[in-house]
Motif scaffolding. Structure first.
Motif, short mmCIF file in Angstrom:
data_model
loop_
_atom_site.label_atom_id
_atom_site.label_comp_id
_atom_site.label_asym_id
_atom_site.label_seq_id
_atom_site.Cartn_x
_atom_site.Cartn_y
_atom_site.Cartn_z
N GLY A 173 44.27 38.16 20.38
CA GLY A 173 43.36 39.24 20.00
C GLY A 173 43.87 39.96 18.76
O GLY A 173 43.56 41.13 18.52
N ALA A 174 44.63 39.21 17.94
CA ALA A 174 45.31 39.84 16.80
C ALA A 174 44.35 40.33 15.73
O ALA A 174 44.71 41.15 14.89
N GLY A 182 40.81 45.46 17.38
CA GLY A 182 41.23 46.84 17.11
C GLY A 182 42.65 47.10 17.61
O GLY A 182 43.51 47.58 16.85
N GLY A 212 44.79 44.72 19.03
CA GLY A 212 45.69 43.63 18.64
C GLY A 212 46.20 43.81 17.22
O GLY A 212 47.40 43.63 16.96
N ARG A 252 39.09 34.73 14.44
CA ARG A 252 38.95 35.27 13.08
C ARG A 252 40.35 35.48 12.49
O ARG A 252 41.35 35.46 13.21
N CYS A 264 43.03 29.77 17.31
CA CYS A 264 42.67 29.15 18.59
C CYS A 264 41.76 30.05 19.41
O CYS A 264 41.95 31.27 19.46
N VAL A 279 46.17 40.37 24.22
CA VAL A 279 45.32 41.51 23.89
C VAL A 279 43.88 41.08 23.58
O VAL A 279 43.06 41.88 23.14
N GLY A 285 40.07 39.94 24.61
CA GLY A 285 39.23 40.38 25.71
C GLY A 285 37.78 40.05 25.41
O GLY A 285 37.37 39.98 24.25
N ASP A 291 39.16 36.60 29.85
CA ASP A 291 40.29 37.47 30.19
C ASP A 291 41.29 36.75 31.10
O ASP A 291 42.49 36.75 30.82
N VAL A 307 46.50 42.94 29.28
CA VAL A 307 45.77 44.19 29.04
C VAL A 307 44.62 44.32 30.03
O VAL A 307 43.62 43.59 29.97
N TYR A 366 33.16 43.18 33.99
CA TYR A 366 34.36 43.55 33.22
C TYR A 366 35.41 44.16 34.15
O TYR A 366 36.58 43.77 34.14
N LYS A 415 39.07 42.61 34.97
CA LYS A 415 40.28 43.38 34.67
C LYS A 415 41.10 43.62 35.94
O LYS A 415 42.33 43.73 35.88
N GLY A 475 42.63 53.33 29.09
CA GLY A 475 41.40 54.13 29.14
C GLY A 475 40.64 53.92 27.85
O GLY A 475 40.85 52.93 27.14
#
Ligand code: NAP
Length: 224
Positions: A7-8, A11, A13, A33, A43, A67, A69, A95, A119, A134, A138, A163
């Motif tokens: 998730g680099a 936001g 990541g 991306r 990947c 990170v 999601g 996830d 996460v 979701y 989680k 949060g």
């Protein structure tokens, strides 16, 4: 440290990538991306061969921050009457299965005392009227965290339960709902990606060397 961040491009990541690099770490970023890491791999977390090829190139690492999601605003806003079975599959795939895939692919790269951070989110603990798939995914991530902590020791495995953090996720909802989020926290504000990244970084680093199987709540007091 040498760390892998999934998730680099996102936001939170990208905040971890920047934080770790600013502290002198070598960061491998995984996202479809582009991202700002020292080395990046495009990947999908569901593409195990792509992750395994990345792991072969990267060599030994000290930690993995998972990170990525699933971010589908449409499923987030559905109530019970509108939800269908398939709405649950994507969040669980991305996830839960995606996190497991990354751990499996990079397992041989991790030495004793290295650290994995997943996460999760406060709805995993207190539930949510909306975002039911979701919240369920989680919650499963917390069970996955504790199971991996037992199965992979002495590799440490922990989770953060975040949060509301100001990223593109908080742009999906109306100003009125956002105000509700702020009001529910004790600190009366959203968290920043940097604040989330600091907590994840602590769990990744040797500073948390006696912590495993834990869920660190980073929510401004929202879940109290
Ligand atoms: N923001 C919040 O308020 C909040 C609260 C609690 C928990 N969280 C959790 O924190 C994590 C990061 O959230 P964020 O706010 O930073 O979201 P974001 O900006 O939407 O980032 C999500 C990241 O996940 C990656 N991703 C999604 N599906 C992927 C896939 N199939 N394969 C590879 N990468 C994939 C995306 O990368 P590409 O699209 O480039 O692949 C992106 O980098 C998520 O797990 C989220 O559930 C966020």
């Amino acid at each position: 440290m040498r760390v892998v961040v999934t998730g680099a491009s996102g936001g939170i990541g990208s905040a971890i990538v920047d934080l770790a690099r600013s502290r002198g770490d070598y960061v491998v970023g995984i996202s479809r991306r582009r991202n700002n890491a020292d080395a990046q791999y495009g990947c999908d977390v569901l593409d195990l061969p792509c992750l395994e090829a990345a792991a072969r190139e990267v060599g030994a690492v000290d930690g993995i921050a998972l990170v990525h999601g699933h971010g589908d605003a449409a499923a987030w806003n559905k109530g019970v009457e509108d939800l269908e079975a398939r709405d649950f599959l994507k969040p669980f795939e991305t996830d839960v299965v995606g996190s497991f895939n990354v751990v499996k692919a990079f397992l041989r790269n991790l030495g004793p005392g290295s650290s994995i951070v997943l996460v999760s989110s406060t709805p995993a603990m207190v539930g949510d009227r909306y975002g039911i798939p979701y919240a369920a995914a989680k919650g499963a991530l917390i069970a996955l965290t504790r199971s991996l902590a037992k199965a992979l020791s002495p590799i440490r495995v922990n989770a953060v339960a975040l949060g509301p953090i100001a990223t593109r996720w908080t742009t999906w909802i109306s100003e009125r709902e956002l105000e509700g989020f702020r009001e529910r926290t004790l600190l009366k504000r959203l968290g920043s990606p940097r604040e989330a990244a600091e907590a994840i970084y602590w769990l990744l680093s040797p500073a948390s060397s006696y912590v495993t199987g834990a869920v660190l709540v980073v929510d401004g007091g929202e879940s109290l």
